[in-house]
Design an enzyme around this catalytic site. Structure first.
Site, short mmCIF file in Angstrom:
data_model
loop_
_atom_site.label_atom_id
_atom_site.label_comp_id
_atom_site.label_asym_id
_atom_site.label_seq_id
_atom_site.Cartn_x
_atom_site.Cartn_y
_atom_site.Cartn_z
CD GLU A 16 -1.58 -2.27 2.04
OE1 GLU A 16 -0.36 -2.52 2.13
OE2 GLU A 16 -2.46 -2.96 2.58
CD GLU A 65 -23.68 -1.94 7.35
OE1 GLU A 65 -23.28 -1.20 6.41
OE2 GLU A 65 -22.90 -2.56 8.11
#
Length: 206
Positions: A16, A65
């Site tokens: 990354e 959510e």
């Protein structure tokens, strides 16, 4: 850029930090952790060092959510923090997701750009791609210059392989501005015949 890199998808062994450096145009300065041999960005605001216990799991959630539903709680392995280092007055960035649109939906923009470039690489004459913030990437509006069932299927296959089969794809002609919902809804209502113009994906693709 490091924050963006942490949520990107990588194969095993890919870095990354290298990806963030490539986006930045120069290497990211790193420093060794206090309690282990890992290296982390030297100018990070906060660094948490620790271990994930393979033996201790606790219930996390339930959480609300973005779909408007609440997920059930589930067992997650416990993280044991061993050290915390930080800058003075650290700036903590975070998203506070809810039913969209919200501050987390900047992700939609990056997805739309990536899908457009991917379609172009496959020779599909795409004009533009847009994912309305309210749809959390479950709907992509794709404008193409040459419309046919074969072209639509190619668009669907590419999108579903990348984002998953739950993403709906609305393909419009090049005279429709994909960013103008009035034009998109008008085109959908007046030009889409349910018996001929709605395609259902069948899996797995050959």
């Amino acid at each position: 850029l490091c924050l963006l890199a942490t949520v990107a998808s990588f194969r095993m062994g890919e870095s990354e930090v290298d990806f963030a450096g490539a986006l930045r145009g120069k290497p990211v300065e790193v420093i060794k952790c206090e309690t282990n041999d890992l290296y982390v960005p030297a100018h990070a605001e906060i660094i948490l060092e620790g271990e994930i216990s393979p033996h201790i799991a606790i219930t996390e959630g339930p959480f609300g959510e973005y779909t408007g539903y609440r997920t059930p709680g589930e067992k997650k392995h416990l993280g044991l923090i061993k050290a915390i280092t930080y800058r003075n007055d650290p700036i903590t960035t975070f998203a506070n997701p809810g039913i969209p649109p919200d501050d987390d939906m900047i992700y939609n923009i990056t997805t739309s750009v990536a899908v457009k470039k991917g379609l172009e690489r496959r020779g599909i004459p795409v004009t533009d791609v847009y994912s309305p913030p309210e749809t959390v990437n479950f709907l992509l509006i794709v404008g193409i210059k040459t419309n046919s069932d074969n072209m639509v299927q190619r668009v669907m296959q590419y999108v579903h392989r990348g984002l998953g089969p739950e993403t709906k794809v609305l393909v419009v002609d090049s005279d429709v501005d994909v960013f103008n919902m009035s034009q998109v809804l008008h085109a959908f209502a007046t030009k889409c015949h349910p018996g001929h113009n709605i395609l259902t994906a069948k899996y797995p693709y050959n």
